[in-house]
Design a protein around this motif. Structure first.
Motif, mmCIF file in Angstrom:
data_model
loop_
_atom_site.group_PDB
_atom_site.id
_atom_site.type_symbol
_atom_site.label_atom_id
_atom_site.label_comp_id
_atom_site.label_asym_id
_atom_site.label_seq_id
_atom_site.Cartn_x
_atom_site.Cartn_y
_atom_site.Cartn_z
ATOM 1 N N ASN A 55 0.655 -1.228 -0.256
ATOM 2 C CA ASN A 55 0.093 0.081 -0.452
ATOM 3 C C ASN A 55 1.047 1.670 -0.172
ATOM 4 O OD1 ASN A 55 -2.386 1.485 0.893
ATOM 5 N ND2 ASN A 55 -1.704 1.867 2.363
ATOM 6 N N GLU A 56 1.892 0.745 0.303
ATOM 7 C CA GLU A 56 2.907 2.200 0.904
ATOM 8 C C GLU A 56 3.373 2.451 -0.795
ATOM 9 O OE1 GLU A 56 6.604 3.718 2.682
ATOM 10 O OE2 GLU A 56 6.139 1.959 3.432
ATOM 11 N N THR A 57 3.164 2.067 -0.993
ATOM 12 C CA THR A 57 4.205 1.985 -2.430
ATOM 13 C C THR A 57 2.556 2.578 -3.848
ATOM 14 O OG1 THR A 57 6.290 0.751 -2.177
ATOM 15 C CG2 THR A 57 5.480 0.477 -4.505
ATOM 16 N N LEU A 58 2.147 1.428 -3.459
ATOM 17 C CA LEU A 58 1.225 1.939 -4.852
ATOM 18 C C LEU A 58 -0.030 3.559 -4.578
ATOM 19 C CD1 LEU A 58 -0.305 -1.908 -5.539
ATOM 20 C CD2 LEU A 58 1.483 -0.328 -6.544
ATOM 21 N N SER A 59 0.103 3.387 -3.040
ATOM 22 C CA SER A 59 -1.003 4.540 -2.992
ATOM 23 C C SER A 59 -0.005 6.367 -3.027
ATOM 24 C CB SER A 59 -1.462 4.839 -1.494
ATOM 25 O OG SER A 59 -0.202 4.707 -1.001
#
Length: 373
Positions: A55-59
């Motif tokens: 999530n940290e990357t894709l958000s």
């Protein structure tokens, strides 16, 4: 080289998923694998960590763009590899982030929300089964009422930061492999708040919070179990610069019961039955969560037989469980002549003569104030 993790597969979304779809998938999985729901489960903890990493990357738009490039070009590797080992750069993610920031994107956003506080609360078996009201007292950093958590006297003794013009961000020039670029970072003078305190609050000495004991009332629903938790929004540590406080998370640990064993909403009970009742059939008193009730034992019941009493388990918001009765027939080893005579005549022997049954009767009497026999 280790294979690149597929963050889209981890979150269960497609490569063209929208920000909202990613956010929804993350929240669902984070709730499912949260460590508080799986105490001691290392696999769940690793899964939770992996979900957060994805999530940290894709958000983040810039991180996602860099990640998509790496995913599409696995042979290229990171810029920190053998080809550019001495350059001192990170992977493509860092370079893409720097490039995009140079065009005015990638502003640093501060999260000044206060930290969460986690407490453990013990509950008796019956309190957890029936639901109850409890109070929790603990110490925390509370937003200072005098300055409203800003750290400035009366909440307004501050001025706009001259370095960043109140934006909380400044641009930094940086020489990279592609030439000079510009990145955006938190203002070093105001720490990203955009404000400079001119006079500190005398009550909290400019900290924005005061340390004090807080007591909250918890309405605990019926059916909570060990590992269940309640979240009290805004009852965690104070935020920075007037930001929202964190949350209070109360995790429950339920103590065992002398009679019942629990699995989710179902209850299990070892039920002593007189030898004569097991052989000839009859009625016995059975305890449940609220009281005792009569249950008919059929003729010829063997020790180890399990009977299901539907609807006599735990009553929760999700439904009602069952009560499972495991019969054990305790055959007496020392009988008087009179008892032997009664047994031969088919007359019931007082079950209180048996050791296990006596202990069972004592526990029921302590629970309900009356004996089952």
């Amino acid at each position: 080289m280790a294979e690149k993790k597929n963050y889209y597969e981890i979150l269960g979304v497609s490569k063209d998923a929208s920000e909202e779809e990613i956010k929804t998938a993350y929240r669902k999985l984070a709730k499912q694998y949260h460590p508080d729901l799986h105490p001691g489960d290392q696999a769940a903890a690793e899964k939770f960590k992996e979900i957060n990493e994805a999530n940290e990357t894709l958000s983040d738009k810039q991180k996602r763009a860099a990640y998509d490039y790496e995913l599409a070009h696995p042979g290229m590797g990171g810029m920190g590899g053998a080809g550019f080992g001495g350059a001192g750069f990170g992977g493509f993610g860092d370079i893409f982030e720097t490039i995009f920031q140079g065009f005015g994107g990638g502003a640093v956003h501060r999260d000044d929300t206060g930290e969460n506080i986690q407490l453990e609360m013990k509950l008796s078996f019956m309190d957890a089964a029936k639901g109850c009201t409890r109070e929790a007292s603990y110490f925390r950093n509370c937003p200072c009422p005098s300055c409203r958590g800003t750290g400035a006297k009366n909440g307004n003794a501050y001025k706009t930061c001259s370095k960043c013009g109140g934006q909380g961000q400044v641009r930094f020039a940086q020489d990279t492999l592609f030439g000079r670029t510009v990145r955006v970072g938190a203002c070093p003078d105001c720490g990203g708040t955009g404000k400079i305190v001119t006079e500190k609050c005398p009550d909290c000495k400019g900290k924005g919070y005061t340390r004090k004991e807080t007591t909250v009332t918890l309405n605990i629903p019926a059916g909570v179990d060990t590992g269940s938790y309640i979240v009290k929004r805004g009852f965690g540590q104070a935020g920075t610069g007037g930001a929202a406080p964190g949350d209070l998370i109360v995790v429950f640990r339920v103590e065992p019961h002398k009679l019942f064993r629990r699995e989710k909403m179902d209850l299990y009970l070892d039920l002593p039955v007189p030898f004569s009742v097991a052989a000839l059939g009859g009625t016995v008193k059975v305890p449940d969560i609220d009281d005792t009730f009569d249950y008919t034992i059929p003729e010829g019941t063997q020790s180890g037989t399990v009977f299901t009493v539907r609807g006599k388990g735990l009553k929760t918001r999700n439904g009602t469980g069952n009560l499972y009765l495991k019969v054990f027939v305790e055959v007496p080893t020392r009988l008087s002549k009179e008892q032997k005579k009664k047994l031969e005549e088919g007359t019931r022997i007082d079950l209180k003569q048996y050791d296990k049954a006596k202990k069972f009767a004592d526990n029921v009497s302590a629970l309900y104030g009356k004996s089952p026999y």
